[in-house]
Design an enzyme around this catalytic site. Sequence first.
Site, PDB file in Angstrom:
ATOM      1  N   CYS A 113       0.833  -1.198   0.000  1.00 53.56           N
ATOM      2  CA  CYS A 113       0.000   0.000   0.000  1.00 53.56           C
ATOM      3  C   CYS A 113       0.874   1.257   0.000  1.00 53.56           C
ATOM      4  O   CYS A 113       1.449   1.595  -1.025  1.00 53.56           O
ATOM      5  CB  CYS A 113      -0.996  -0.037   1.151  1.00 53.56           C
ATOM      6  SG  CYS A 113      -2.414   1.082   0.907  1.00 53.56           S
ATOM      7  N   HIS A 197      -3.992  -4.805  -0.031  1.00 53.77           N
ATOM      8  CA  HIS A 197      -3.515  -5.378   1.224  1.00 53.77           C
ATOM      9  C   HIS A 197      -3.609  -6.896   1.146  1.00 53.77           C
ATOM     10  O   HIS A 197      -4.703  -7.454   1.293  1.00 53.77           O
ATOM     11  CB  HIS A 197      -4.363  -4.879   2.395  1.00 53.77           C
ATOM     12  CG  HIS A 197      -4.046  -3.485   2.842  1.00 53.77           C
ATOM     13  ND1 HIS A 197      -3.462  -3.206   4.051  1.00 53.77           N
ATOM     14  CD2 HIS A 197      -4.228  -2.291   2.226  1.00 53.77           C
ATOM     15  CE1 HIS A 197      -3.307  -1.886   4.185  1.00 53.77           C
ATOM     16  NE2 HIS A 197      -3.761  -1.319   3.074  1.00 53.77           N
ATOM     17  N   GLU A 199      -2.815  -8.927   3.329  1.00 49.73           N
ATOM     18  CA  GLU A 199      -3.176  -9.441   4.652  1.00 49.73           C
ATOM     19  C   GLU A 199      -4.639  -9.233   4.994  1.00 49.73           C
ATOM     20  O   GLU A 199      -5.116  -9.711   6.034  1.00 49.73           O
ATOM     21  CB  GLU A 199      -2.298  -8.785   5.726  1.00 49.73           C
ATOM     22  CG  GLU A 199      -2.654  -7.341   6.059  1.00 49.73           C
ATOM     23  CD  GLU A 199      -2.144  -6.319   5.053  1.00 49.73           C
ATOM     24  OE1 GLU A 199      -2.267  -5.112   5.334  1.00 49.73           O
ATOM     25  OE2 GLU A 199      -1.625  -6.719   3.991  1.00 49.73           O
TER      26      GLU A 199
END
Length: 223
Positions: A113, A197, A199
């Site tokens: 990001c 992202h 994650e």
Amino acid sequence: RAALDGRRAALAPFWLRMREPVGEPSGHALVVDGEDTFTAMLAHLLRSSGLAVTVRRYDEAGLREEVRAHEGVVVLGPGPGDPGDPDDPKMRFLRGLTGEVLREHRQGVLGVCLGHELIAAEYGLPVVRKRVPYQGAQVAVDLFGRQETVGFYNSFVARCEEEAAARLAERGVEVSRSADGEVHALRGPGFAGVQFHPESVLTVRGAEVVRELLAGLSEGVRP
């Protein structure tokens, strides 16, 4: 139960199952936290990939020296703010750190990001404010020739037109972008960056994407 299962169908299986055991670490990642609560999830994902993980805030004393001495991949993490704002002390520091690790670090650099945007800026791509911010947007994108369903949380984005993509290709840098030029990901010798992202629970194959990016870093590190 079927209705509840259906609500989870588009979420990452990694976060829905019990934690799988991980063997002894095979490397060490240093994550630079740009003030984002996602960093803890990113660290967990990296540990699941077989790495020991150290997280340091961007403003911790001695961070630059720790990055210089680090034996392993450096992860430039997510965080709020405009990476093009020269009056923001955080961005000034992170821009300088990003340039340094891209030039000097020989064991891989991964940007997520904000970290990705900083890498893109170092390679001469403009980073602009999105007309409509993405905050929790799940989107199917082309990631280096393969479709992935990923989660975006960004107000800024790097842009890359055909001419810029051709120039970067001459330098060994591959760009994954939308039809209108928004950059989803970059990768080149010893580095990679993703705007989304991995994650996030919205990135369905986030754990696999991270493992593949890390493997590419180890294969493409500069001598």
